[in-house]
Design a protein around this motif. Structure first.
Motif, PDB file in Angstrom:
ATOM      1  N   VAL A 134      -8.500  17.664  -6.226  1.00 14.29           N
ATOM      2  CA  VAL A 134      -9.124  17.524  -7.548  1.00 14.29           C
ATOM      3  C   VAL A 134      -9.306  18.862  -8.257  1.00 14.29           C
ATOM      4  CG1 VAL A 134     -10.268  15.351  -7.017  1.00 14.29           C
ATOM      5  CG2 VAL A 134     -11.430  17.499  -6.480  1.00 14.29           C
ATOM      6  N   MET A 135      -8.693  19.909  -7.731  1.00 10.46           N
ATOM      7  CA  MET A 135      -8.734  21.199  -8.406  1.00 10.46           C
ATOM      8  C   MET A 135      -7.966  21.134  -9.723  1.00 10.46           C
ATOM      9  SD  MET A 135      -7.896  23.838  -5.298  1.00 10.46           S
ATOM     10  CE  MET A 135      -7.296  25.004  -6.515  1.00 10.46           C
ATOM     11  N   PRO A 136      -8.448  21.785 -10.774  1.00  7.24           N
ATOM     12  CA  PRO A 136      -7.669  21.850 -12.010  1.00  7.24           C
ATOM     13  C   PRO A 136      -6.340  22.556 -11.769  1.00  7.24           C
ATOM     14  CG  PRO A 136      -9.936  22.583 -12.375  1.00  7.24           C
ATOM     15  CD  PRO A 136      -9.760  22.447 -10.901  1.00  7.24           C
ATOM     16  N   ALA A 137      -5.285  22.015 -12.301  1.00 18.72           N
ATOM     17  CA  ALA A 137      -3.959  22.597 -12.098  1.00 18.72           C
ATOM     18  C   ALA A 137      -3.868  24.008 -12.654  1.00 18.72           C
ATOM     19  CB  ALA A 137      -2.895  21.709 -12.735  1.00 18.72           C
ATOM     20  N   ASP A 138      -4.676  24.307 -13.662  1.00 16.34           N
ATOM     21  CA  ASP A 138      -4.619  25.620 -14.293  1.00 16.34           C
ATOM     22  C   ASP A 138      -5.741  26.545 -13.822  1.00 16.34           C
ATOM     23  OD1 ASP A 138      -6.693  24.264 -15.423  1.00 16.34           O
ATOM     24  OD2 ASP A 138      -6.192  24.767 -17.510  1.00 16.34           O
ATOM     25  N   PHE A 139      -6.360  26.223 -12.673  1.00 16.98           N
ATOM     26  CA  PHE A 139      -7.459  27.054 -12.184  1.00 16.98           C
ATOM     27  C   PHE A 139      -6.954  28.469 -11.926  1.00 16.98           C
ATOM     28  CE2 PHE A 139     -10.283  28.883  -9.019  1.00 16.98           C
ATOM     29  CZ  PHE A 139     -11.538  28.540  -9.509  1.00 16.98           C
ATOM     30  N   ALA A 140      -7.647  29.454 -12.479  1.00 14.51           N
ATOM     31  CA  ALA A 140      -7.252  30.856 -12.303  1.00 14.51           C
ATOM     32  C   ALA A 140      -8.197  31.527 -11.306  1.00 14.51           C
ATOM     33  CB  ALA A 140      -7.295  31.591 -13.642  1.00 14.51           C
ATOM     34  N   GLY A 141      -7.661  32.478 -10.556  1.00 15.24           N
ATOM     35  CA  GLY A 141      -8.481  33.184  -9.579  1.00 15.24           C
ATOM     36  C   GLY A 141      -8.571  32.433  -8.272  1.00 15.24           C
ATOM     37  N   ASP A 147     -17.781  26.590  -5.738  1.00 14.59           N
ATOM     38  CA  ASP A 147     -16.867  25.882  -6.645  1.00 14.59           C
ATOM     39  C   ASP A 147     -16.489  24.519  -6.080  1.00 14.59           C
ATOM     40  OD1 ASP A 147     -16.637  28.044  -8.545  1.00 14.59           O
ATOM     41  OD2 ASP A 147     -15.386  29.063  -7.065  1.00 14.59           O
ATOM     42  N   VAL A 148     -16.363  24.440  -4.751  1.00 11.21           N
ATOM     43  CA  VAL A 148     -16.088  23.145  -4.118  1.00 11.21           C
ATOM     44  C   VAL A 148     -17.206  22.169  -4.444  1.00 11.21           C
ATOM     45  CG1 VAL A 148     -15.841  21.938  -1.907  1.00 11.21           C
ATOM     46  CG2 VAL A 148     -14.704  24.148  -2.262  1.00 11.21           C
ATOM     47  N   LEU A 149     -18.451  22.624  -4.345  1.00  8.50           N
ATOM     48  CA  LEU A 149     -19.581  21.754  -4.684  1.00  8.50           C
ATOM     49  C   LEU A 149     -19.476  21.290  -6.131  1.00  8.50           C
ATOM     50  CD1 LEU A 149     -22.311  20.431  -4.128  1.00  8.50           C
ATOM     51  CD2 LEU A 149     -23.393  22.646  -4.658  1.00  8.50           C
ATOM     52  N   ARG A 150     -19.141  22.178  -7.041  1.00 12.04           N
ATOM     53  CA  ARG A 150     -19.038  21.794  -8.454  1.00 12.04           C
ATOM     54  C   ARG A 150     -17.937  20.757  -8.669  1.00 12.04           C
ATOM     55  NH1 ARG A 150     -21.177  27.073  -9.254  1.00 12.04           N
ATOM     56  NH2 ARG A 150     -19.194  28.132  -8.874  1.00 12.04           N
ATOM     57  N   LEU A 151     -16.832  20.892  -7.942  1.00 15.76           N
ATOM     58  CA  LEU A 151     -15.772  19.890  -8.054  1.00 15.76           C
ATOM     59  C   LEU A 151     -16.231  18.531  -7.535  1.00 15.76           C
ATOM     60  CD1 LEU A 151     -12.664  21.971  -6.902  1.00 15.76           C
ATOM     61  CD2 LEU A 151     -13.077  21.077  -9.207  1.00 15.76           C
ATOM     62  N   GLN A 234      -2.728  35.400   0.186  1.00 14.53           N
ATOM     63  CA  GLN A 234      -3.880  34.724  -0.388  1.00 14.53           C
ATOM     64  C   GLN A 234      -3.415  33.631  -1.349  1.00 14.53           C
ATOM     65  OE1 GLN A 234      -7.627  35.813  -0.187  1.00 14.53           O
ATOM     66  NE2 GLN A 234      -6.636  36.310   1.755  1.00 14.53           N
ATOM     67  N   SER A 235      -4.171  32.557  -1.371  1.00 18.64           N
ATOM     68  CA  SER A 235      -3.906  31.479  -2.319  1.00 18.64           C
ATOM     69  C   SER A 235      -5.177  31.217  -3.110  1.00 18.64           C
ATOM     70  CB  SER A 235      -3.473  30.208  -1.589  1.00 18.64           C
ATOM     71  OG  SER A 235      -4.588  29.632  -0.915  1.00 18.64           O
ATOM     72  N   THR A 236      -5.146  30.245  -3.984  1.00 21.19           N
ATOM     73  CA  THR A 236      -6.317  29.884  -4.786  1.00 21.19           C
ATOM     74  C   THR A 236      -7.497  29.474  -3.915  1.00 21.19           C
ATOM     75  OG1 THR A 236      -4.835  29.136  -6.533  1.00 21.19           O
ATOM     76  CG2 THR A 236      -7.100  28.377  -6.663  1.00 21.19           C
TER      77      THR A 236
END
Length: 349
Positions: A134-141, A147-151, A234-236
């Motif tokens: 469910v991560m945004p496809a355009d998530f940067a950084g 952030d997992v909690l926010r998702l 490293q990945s997103t």
């Protein structure tokens, strides 16, 4: 050499003589890691004593730095056993209960998480949606545990009713890291360092945080393409700590393995809970404890992340452990670790 490796891997364990557990035999298995390729470190312990402690290839191809037993690899999901240990330490101290609802600690989670407990997170029986789906496809950084909690706050369903099934969940272990922080008052990386790594003498093991302490003797991850090996370190999702952010070496993991036999870190009851086959996984011969897979006489866990493939396989009744850490995307080393273990078992008196 390739023929030797093929013959060795195809040889039935029953045909391997006891005196064949030699460096040469393992060297044949690890031949593809040698030279200027991304490398690996291999540890075989019996009764806490190394039968083999050796590294192959390069930890950093750009600087041509050789891998050594002190090289620190990103453990990926092998991290989960440390996250589970942190939860068990807090449970021993009465700071939380394994049967606490997760919304006691993370009240911003949606109503679909009402019946999820800490125990469900530990055993992948929560049914939570995986954050990577469910991560945004355009998530940067890079994504972090918060952030997992926010998702997950935006999800209105689970895969199944919590406690009624199994689905491997990186989301669950990211939430466990946040629960450690809220129950202890410490940052997760600090809790691991001060309550687990430092007491055990794991001086160079850490949960890596950008801007925090550097990784000593760091291995960088690589992936192979038609053009050769490319750095893919490293990945997103590499900054999510609870499910895969720890770096360690085979030397430091020697100390971790020793601590799993006695109460120097966790009580007998906590270690029993960790190694109890609580749930059936999606593979009928594998059960899951707290941060460990359980198959027959083995306790094990693999770790796969961009540029890294690792495994630890323990045979506690035999006091035997095999660890393979590697800084490349392929192959997955579980089968090799089992083969190395069978060589050692063949040497038992």
């Amino acid at each position: 050499m390739r023929l030797v490796l093929l013959l060795l891997l195809m040889t039935p364990v029953s045909a391997i003589a006891a005196n064949e557990f030699t460096t040469q035999a393992v060297d044949a298995m690890m031949q593809s890691y040698a030279g200027d390729a991304p490398g690996a470190s291999v540890l075989v312990l019996r009764d806490g004593v190394p039968l083999l402690r050796k590294s192959y290839g390069l930890a950093d191809r750009e600087t041509r730095t050789a891998a050594t037993p002190a090289t620190n690899y990103r453990l990926a999901s092998v991290t989960k056993q440390f996250t589970a240990a942190a939860i068990l330490l807090l449970a021993e101290e009465g700071r939380l209960s394994l049967d606490d609802g997760v919304r006691r600690w993370l009240p911003s989670l949606p109503a679909c998480a009402d019946s999820i407990t800490v125990r469900h997170l530990l055993t992948h029986s929560s049914g939570l949606i995986d954050y990577e789906d469910v991560m945004p496809a355009d998530f940067a950084g890079q994504l972090h545990d918060a952030d997992v909690l926010r998702l997950l706050e935006r999800q209105d369903k689970t895969h199944f009713t919590p406690g009624t099934g199994y689905r491997y969940s990186n989301s669950g272990y990211a939430l466990l890291a946040l629960i450690v922080e809220r129950a202890s008052g410490w940052a997760f990386a600090d809790f691991l360092r001060l309550r687990i790594f430092r007491p055990l003498g794991m001086a160079h093991t850490l949960a890596f945080v950008e801007g925090g302490p550097a990784i000593a003797d760091r291995a960088y991850g690589y992936s192979e393409s038609a053009d050769g090996w490319n750095r893919t370190d490293q990945s997103t999702t590499s900054a999510v700590l609870g499910d895969g952010g720890v770096y360690s070496s085979i030397d430091d993991l020697t100390r971790w393995d020793a601590a799993l036999y006695d109460d120097r870190l966790l009580s007998d009851e906590s270690r029993k809970l960790m190694f109890t086959p609580h749930v059936v996984t999606d593979e009928p011969d594998i059960r899951y404890g707290f941060g460990w897979r359980i198959t027959g006489e083995t306790l094990w866990h693999s770790g796969e992340s961009i540029g890294f493939r690792n495994v630890i396989v323990r045979y506690p009744q035999r006091r035997l452990t095999v660890i393979v850490l590697s800084n490349r995307d392929d192959p997955e080393p579980y089968a090799t670790a089992r083969k190395i273990a069978q060589l050692a078992i063949g040497q038992e008196p």
